[in-house]
Each structure stands twice: as structure tokens, then as C-alpha cells.
Design a protein around this motif. Structure first.
Motif, PDB file in Angstrom:
ATOM      1  N   LEU A  56       0.832  -1.207   0.000  1.00 12.27           N
ATOM      2  CA  LEU A  56       0.000   0.000   0.000  1.00 12.27           C
ATOM      3  C   LEU A  56       0.866   1.257   0.000  1.00 12.27           C
ATOM      4  CD1 LEU A  56      -2.763  -1.194   2.458  1.00 12.27           C
ATOM      5  CD2 LEU A  56      -3.061  -0.693   0.018  1.00 12.27           C
ATOM      6  N   ASP A  57       1.961   1.219   0.713  1.00 11.11           N
ATOM      7  CA  ASP A  57       2.889   2.350   0.722  1.00 11.11           C
ATOM      8  C   ASP A  57       3.531   2.540  -0.645  1.00 11.11           C
ATOM      9  OD1 ASP A  57       4.290   4.467   2.128  1.00 11.11           O
ATOM     10  OD2 ASP A  57       6.088   3.191   1.945  1.00 11.11           O
ATOM     11  N   LEU A  58       3.898   1.447  -1.293  1.00 14.09           N
ATOM     12  CA  LEU A  58       4.544   1.492  -2.600  1.00 14.09           C
ATOM     13  C   LEU A  58       3.665   2.140  -3.665  1.00 14.09           C
ATOM     14  CD1 LEU A  58       7.071   0.543  -4.253  1.00 14.09           C
ATOM     15  CD2 LEU A  58       5.775  -1.533  -4.736  1.00 14.09           C
ATOM     16  N   ILE A  59       2.364   1.912  -3.594  1.00 15.02           N
ATOM     17  CA  ILE A  59       1.459   2.454  -4.627  1.00 15.02           C
ATOM     18  C   ILE A  59       0.684   3.680  -4.143  1.00 15.02           C
ATOM     19  CG2 ILE A  59       1.227   0.297  -5.907  1.00 15.02           C
ATOM     20  CD1 ILE A  59      -1.481  -0.107  -4.488  1.00 15.02           C
ATOM     21  N   SER A  60       1.078   4.234  -3.014  1.00 19.46           N
ATOM     22  CA  SER A  60       0.321   5.346  -2.435  1.00 19.46           C
ATOM     23  C   SER A  60       0.222   6.563  -3.359  1.00 19.46           C
ATOM     24  CB  SER A  60       0.921   5.766  -1.089  1.00 19.46           C
ATOM     25  OG  SER A  60       2.233   6.270  -1.276  1.00 19.46           O
ATOM     26  N   GLN A  61       1.187   6.763  -4.225  1.00 19.45           N
ATOM     27  CA  GLN A  61       1.167   7.927  -5.120  1.00 19.45           C
ATOM     28  C   GLN A  61       0.602   7.604  -6.509  1.00 19.45           C
ATOM     29  OE1 GLN A  61       2.045  11.010  -3.872  1.00 19.45           O
ATOM     30  NE2 GLN A  61       2.154   9.814  -1.982  1.00 19.45           N
ATOM     31  N   LEU A  62       0.297   6.340  -6.766  1.00 14.40           N
ATOM     32  CA  LEU A  62      -0.208   5.960  -8.090  1.00 14.40           C
ATOM     33  C   LEU A  62      -1.704   6.200  -8.194  1.00 14.40           C
ATOM     34  CD1 LEU A  62       1.628   2.600  -8.896  1.00 14.40           C
ATOM     35  CD2 LEU A  62       2.249   4.918  -9.582  1.00 14.40           C
ATOM     36  N   LYS A  63      -2.125   6.672  -9.349  1.00 15.69           N
ATOM     37  CA  LYS A  63      -3.536   6.883  -9.652  1.00 15.69           C
ATOM     38  C   LYS A  63      -3.960   5.847 -10.684  1.00 15.69           C
ATOM     39  CE  LYS A  63      -3.783  10.983  -7.544  1.00 15.69           C
ATOM     40  NZ  LYS A  63      -3.339  10.722  -6.187  1.00 15.69           N
ATOM     41  N   GLY A  64      -5.243   5.560 -10.737  1.00  9.94           N
ATOM     42  CA  GLY A  64      -5.763   4.653 -11.750  1.00  9.94           C
ATOM     43  C   GLY A  64      -6.449   3.448 -11.137  1.00  9.94           C
ATOM     44  N   LYS A  65      -7.297   2.823 -11.952  1.00  9.82           N
ATOM     45  CA  LYS A  65      -8.076   1.678 -11.472  1.00  9.82           C
ATOM     46  C   LYS A  65      -7.199   0.502 -11.069  1.00  9.82           C
ATOM     47  CE  LYS A  65     -12.813   1.647 -12.890  1.00  9.82           C
ATOM     48  NZ  LYS A  65     -13.886   1.009 -13.586  1.00  9.82           N
ATOM     49  N   ALA A  67      -4.236   0.520  -9.739  1.00  8.95           N
ATOM     50  CA  ALA A  67      -3.701   0.797  -8.400  1.00  8.95           C
ATOM     51  C   ALA A  67      -4.815   0.744  -7.359  1.00  8.95           C
ATOM     52  CB  ALA A  67      -3.002   2.155  -8.373  1.00  8.95           C
ATOM     53  N   ASP A  68      -6.002   1.233  -7.714  1.00 10.76           N
ATOM     54  CA  ASP A  68      -7.122   1.205  -6.765  1.00 10.76           C
ATOM     55  C   ASP A  68      -7.545  -0.217  -6.423  1.00 10.76           C
ATOM     56  OD1 ASP A  68      -7.260   3.954  -6.443  1.00 10.76           O
ATOM     57  OD2 ASP A  68      -8.786   4.222  -7.994  1.00 10.76           O
ATOM     58  N   TYR A  69      -7.597  -1.096  -7.420  1.00 12.55           N
ATOM     59  CA  TYR A  69      -7.967  -2.483  -7.131  1.00 12.55           C
ATOM     60  C   TYR A  69      -6.890  -3.195  -6.313  1.00 12.55           C
ATOM     61  CZ  TYR A  69     -12.393  -2.577  -9.562  1.00 12.55           C
ATOM     62  OH  TYR A  69     -13.698  -2.347  -9.912  1.00 12.55           O
ATOM     63  N   LEU A  70      -5.629  -2.819  -6.512  1.00 13.16           N
ATOM     64  CA  LEU A  70      -4.576  -3.354  -5.648  1.00 13.16           C
ATOM     65  C   LEU A  70      -4.759  -2.858  -4.218  1.00 13.16           C
ATOM     66  CD1 LEU A  70      -1.285  -3.259  -7.745  1.00 13.16           C
ATOM     67  CD2 LEU A  70      -2.448  -5.248  -6.808  1.00 13.16           C
ATOM     68  N   ARG A  71      -5.164  -1.600  -4.078  1.00  9.88           N
ATOM     69  CA  ARG A  71      -5.433  -1.070  -2.732  1.00  9.88           C
ATOM     70  C   ARG A  71      -6.544  -1.868  -2.049  1.00  9.88           C
ATOM     71  NH1 ARG A  71      -4.684   3.678  -5.692  1.00  9.88           N
ATOM     72  NH2 ARG A  71      -2.736   4.674  -5.117  1.00  9.88           N
ATOM     73  N   VAL A  72      -7.599  -2.166  -2.811  1.00  9.12           N
ATOM     74  CA  VAL A  72      -8.698  -2.963  -2.254  1.00  9.12           C
ATOM     75  C   VAL A  72      -8.161  -4.291  -1.731  1.00  9.12           C
ATOM     76  CG1 VAL A  72     -10.788  -4.280  -2.833  1.00  9.12           C
ATOM     77  CG2 VAL A  72     -10.551  -1.914  -3.616  1.00  9.12           C
ATOM     78  N   ASP A  73      -7.346  -4.970  -2.545  1.00  9.63           N
ATOM     79  CA  ASP A  73      -6.789  -6.256  -2.118  1.00  9.63           C
ATOM     80  C   ASP A  73      -5.920  -6.092  -0.872  1.00  9.63           C
ATOM     81  OD1 ASP A  73      -8.041  -7.566  -4.192  1.00  9.63           O
ATOM     82  OD2 ASP A  73      -6.256  -7.681  -5.462  1.00  9.63           O
TER      83      ASP A  73
END
Length: 199
Positions: A56-65, A67-73
């Protein structure tokens, strides 16, 4: 080549091997799209390896679906069900006049409902029911959605079984499909689906 090999390792359910490939081939000054691909693959590998907070920290600055679906997981694996459910709600809210929701989107809405129940968020559950009932009513997922969004006891055996089934639903195939769709030619070697989960 490294991103292709990492994706194959992820699909084969060997996230540690994917992380090794990405670590051994790390370079400075990569083109932005390749850097993004590597971050997405590294985050997916970290989530699969049980290190969701780092992912979650690694993708905290990424935008887009993607990255969002990875956040959900990541949120789901960290048992942060409220945050996972809120993000699923946002990601799957249909635009006004949009066609019927796809099956994967409807299952994401059911997963959001389960998450709100697990989090004890009755307001979120009520909001989800009012927002999605019309779209879900004519679908095969309606009985599930209707069951989860009514006033149920989260400790009941029936709900626990459903929550376990939803939690164990494999998101790897969805990740691979999304990755192939987003990165097109760059993901030609991506497997069509992930290997069978290990028991």
C-alpha cells in the motif's frame, strides 16, 4: 523482459520469486510506463506474500483503477474492510444511464457489502443498498446482495460461510486481466489466468 517474468511468477503464485526478479533488475531512470508496471507488479507480489502494508505504501502515489484495485486487495488482506468496501463502492458506482453492470462489478459490490458487515458499518451498508439495488435487482447476484445488505448477524454460520467464500474468491485472475487490458502490447506474455491456488 523482467516485468514479463515477474508477471509469470505472480500468475504461478510465486510472489517471492517475482520480487526477486524485480529486485535483481532494478534500474534508475526507467521510462514512466515501465516504472509504473514494475511498481504495480511489485505491489501485487507484496500483497500475495502477506506484506500488504508495504504494498500500500509502494502504490500510495499511483492513480488509476489498477492501483485502486490493488489497494482494495491490500486493505482486505489487512482486514481493513471498511476502507476496502468504500473504495469498491466508488470504483463500481455506475455512471448515470450506464448499461447493466458486468458480473465482476456486481461481485465487487457484493464483496463491498460483506466488508461493510465485517466492519460493522451499518451506514455504509445502507448507502450501498440504496445506491446499487436497482442495478443488482435484475442480476444473478441479487439474492446474495439482498441477503448481505439486510439486517443480518455477522456471527451467523450462514454469513460466516459467505464471508469466507468472498474472502477466498481469487482476485489474481482479475488482476491479470486488468494488467493485460491496461498494458496491451507490453503485456503480451501475460498468462490468461493465474495458476490454481495452493492448498
Amino acid at each position: 523482459v523482467a516485468v514479463d517474468l515477474a508477471l509469470i511468477r505472480i500468475a504461478d503464485r510465486h510472489p517471492e520469486l517475482a520480487l526477486k526478479v524485480l529486485a535483481r533488475t532494478r534500474l534508475a531512470d526507467l521510462p514512466p510506463q515501465l516504472e509504473r508496471q514494475r511498481r504495480i507488479l511489485e505491489a501485487r507480489s507484496l500483497i500475495d506474500a502477506g506484506r500488504e502494508e508495504l504494498a500500500l505504501d509502494l502504490i500510495s502515489q499511483l492513480k488509476g483503477k489498477d492501483a485502486d484495485y490493488l489497494r482494495v486487495d491490500g486493505y482486505w488482506k489487512a482486514k481493513n474492510y471498511a476502507q476496502a468496501s468504500e473504495l469498491l463502492e466508488v470504483l463500481n458506482t455506475p455512471a448515470s444511464g450506464a448499461p447493466q453492470m458486468r458480473q465482476d462489478a456486481r461481485m465487487s459490490v457484493v464483496k463491498a457489502a460483506v466488508g461493510f458487515v465485517l466492519a460493522g458499518d451499518k451506514l455504509g451498508l445502507s448507502r450501498l443498498r440504496s445506491k446499487f439495488s436497482e442495478q443488482m435487482a435484475q442480476s444473478a447476484e441479487w439474492p446474495l446482495f439482498e441477503y448481505v445488505t439486510r439486517d443480518i448477524a455477522p456471527q451467523s454460520n450462514e454469513f460466516r460461510k459467505l464471508a469466507q467464500d468472498i474472502a477466498s474468491a481469487d482476485s489474481l485472475d482479475a488482476f491479470i486481466n486488468s494488467y493485460r487490458e491496461l498494458y496491451g502490447k507490453a503485456a503480451e506474455l501475460a498468462p490468461a489466468k493465474g495458476g490454481a491456488p495452493s492448498a
